[in-house]
Design a protein around this motif. Structure first.
Motif, PDB file in Angstrom:
ATOM      1  N   LEU A  12      -1.716   2.512 -10.239  1.00 29.53           N
ATOM      2  CA  LEU A  12      -2.145   3.864  -9.900  1.00 29.53           C
ATOM      3  C   LEU A  12      -2.904   3.875  -8.577  1.00 29.53           C
ATOM      4  O   LEU A  12      -2.668   4.736  -7.723  1.00 29.53           O
ATOM      5  CB  LEU A  12      -3.002   4.475 -11.015  1.00 29.53           C
ATOM      6  N   ALA A  15      -0.475   3.734  -5.796  1.00 30.28           N
ATOM      7  CA  ALA A  15       0.256   4.998  -5.645  1.00 30.28           C
ATOM      8  C   ALA A  15      -0.592   6.031  -4.902  1.00 30.28           C
ATOM      9  O   ALA A  15      -0.090   6.756  -4.031  1.00 30.28           O
ATOM     10  CB  ALA A  15       0.674   5.537  -7.016  1.00 30.28           C
ATOM     11  N   ILE A  16      -1.894   6.089  -5.240  1.00 34.02           N
ATOM     12  CA  ILE A  16      -2.790   7.043  -4.572  1.00 34.02           C
ATOM     13  C   ILE A  16      -2.993   6.650  -3.110  1.00 34.02           C
ATOM     14  O   ILE A  16      -2.910   7.485  -2.205  1.00 34.02           O
ATOM     15  CB  ILE A  16      -4.143   7.132  -5.306  1.00 34.02           C
ATOM     16  N   GLN A  19       0.009   7.476  -0.970  1.00 31.00           N
ATOM     17  CA  GLN A  19       0.122   8.910  -0.712  1.00 31.00           C
ATOM     18  C   GLN A  19      -0.915   9.356   0.321  1.00 31.00           C
ATOM     19  O   GLN A  19      -0.612  10.174   1.195  1.00 31.00           O
ATOM     20  CB  GLN A  19      -0.042   9.687  -2.020  1.00 31.00           C
ATOM     21  N   ARG A 172       2.810   7.688 -12.474  1.00 30.68           N
ATOM     22  CA  ARG A 172       1.816   7.260 -11.479  1.00 30.68           C
ATOM     23  C   ARG A 172       2.102   7.900 -10.121  1.00 30.68           C
ATOM     24  O   ARG A 172       1.178   8.229  -9.382  1.00 30.68           O
ATOM     25  CB  ARG A 172       1.805   5.735 -11.380  1.00 30.68           C
ATOM     26  N   GLU A 173       3.372   8.082  -9.809  1.00 31.58           N
ATOM     27  CA  GLU A 173       3.714   8.699  -8.519  1.00 31.58           C
ATOM     28  C   GLU A 173       3.260  10.157  -8.472  1.00 31.58           C
ATOM     29  O   GLU A 173       2.685  10.611  -7.466  1.00 31.58           O
ATOM     30  CB  GLU A 173       5.223   8.616  -8.271  1.00 31.58           C
ATOM     31  N   GLY A 176      -0.396  10.127  -8.059  1.00 30.86           N
ATOM     32  CA  GLY A 176      -0.759   9.735  -6.695  1.00 30.86           C
ATOM     33  C   GLY A 176      -0.758  10.923  -5.748  1.00 30.86           C
ATOM     34  O   GLY A 176      -1.670  11.096  -4.925  1.00 30.86           O
TER      35      GLY A 176
END
Length: 283
Positions: A12, A15-16, A19, A172-173, A176
């Motif tokens: 996670l 993913a964040i 982004q 998770r995407e 994110g």
């Protein structure tokens, strides 16, 4: 604007961070990880930070405007103090805003509730910190089910204790994208969002997996007690109890909630089927 992401080596956190890189550029995103080498793949500055070590966070948060605090993975009672270490370091360093990845769920009546209670305490600690804040309530990730497909196929079934309970899965995407917006955009300050998709039942989940993966899975519901015993045997007492508690919560309706995802991102949450199709492409 410098934004730091804790637990940047995890799925996670990565993913964040990825982004945020798209939103504000690599030079403005700092990763914080207990083992910095594990976050090098992000291609950004990585600083060392262990939730148990407040001194490390005093150094990791120097020059940071916003910190994205990922909920820790330790036992519930340990998490509260671990998160406080980050909050205190943020205040000491002049950080202006904390964004926290919390969870949806019931504070009582299932084995997952102690984890939910610890998250609620951190939410209160952040709200009382004097800093700007935004909080997300994560839905249940779909990825573990998809990572488990080989086992499902071997057993010809999806088996758990959720019964006919509806679950608002996320990914998770998708999370994110939401957390990056919550970090960057001030309009989210002071808000708590349910970051979840549309609710489905387990038979629908089986149908979607069958559509995408050409499998023939069926859903079989078992009792909470039997499922807890099975999970503990495979995953150990702590994690097995937590997983059984999550599905017990689904059975009791605690995951059948309305979504604030569009408020956070400006678009609707992707459907469970869309997420499964996208996951298969990258698998």
């Amino acid at each position: 604007m410098k934004i730091a992401v804790t637990c940047a080596s995890g799925q996670l956190g990565s993913a964040i961070a990825n982004q945020l890189i798209k939103e504000i550029g690599k030079e403005n995103v700092i990763g914080i990880a207990r083992t910095p080498e594990k976050a090098k793949h992000l291609g950004i500055e990585i600083r060392k930070g262990d939730y148990n070590n407040s001194q490390e966070f005093d150094e990791a948060l120097i020059g940071i405007d916003t910190v994205l605090l990922l909920s820790g993975m330790d036992e519930p009672q340990k998490r509260i103090q671990q998160h406080r270490n980050v909050i205190e370091a943020a205040k000491a360093n002049g950080v202006k805003k904390i964004v926290y990845t919390s969870i949806v769920g019931a504070e009582e009546n299932n084995a997952f509730s102690p984890v939910v209670q610890s998250n609620r305490q951190t939410e209160k600690d952040i709200q009382n910190s004097g800093l700007n804040w935004a909080i997300g309530g994560n839905g249940i990730y779909i990825e573990p089910d998809l990572e488990y497909i080989n086992t499902y196929v071997k057993e010809d079934e999806i088996r758990n204790c959720a019964g006919d309970g509806r679950c608002t899965y996320t990914s998770r995407e998708e999370l994110g994208i939401a957390y990056a917006k919550m970090c960057v955009e001030e309009k989210h300050n002071g808000h708590i969002y349910n970051l979840v998709g549309k609710p489905i039942i387990q038979t629908q989940l089986a149908d979607y997996i069958n559509q995408v993966y050409s499998t023939n899975l069926v859903y079989n519901s078992v009792s909470v007690e039997d499922y807890a015993t099975e999970r503990k045997k495979e995953l150990g007492d702590f994690l097995g109890t937590v997983i059984a508690g999550i599905y017990e919560g689904i059975k009791n309706g605690v995951n059948d909630i309305s979504s604030d995802y569009e408020k956070a991102t400006g678009r609707p949450h992707k459907s469970t089927l869309e997420i499964i199709l996208e996951y298969k492409k990258t698998d």
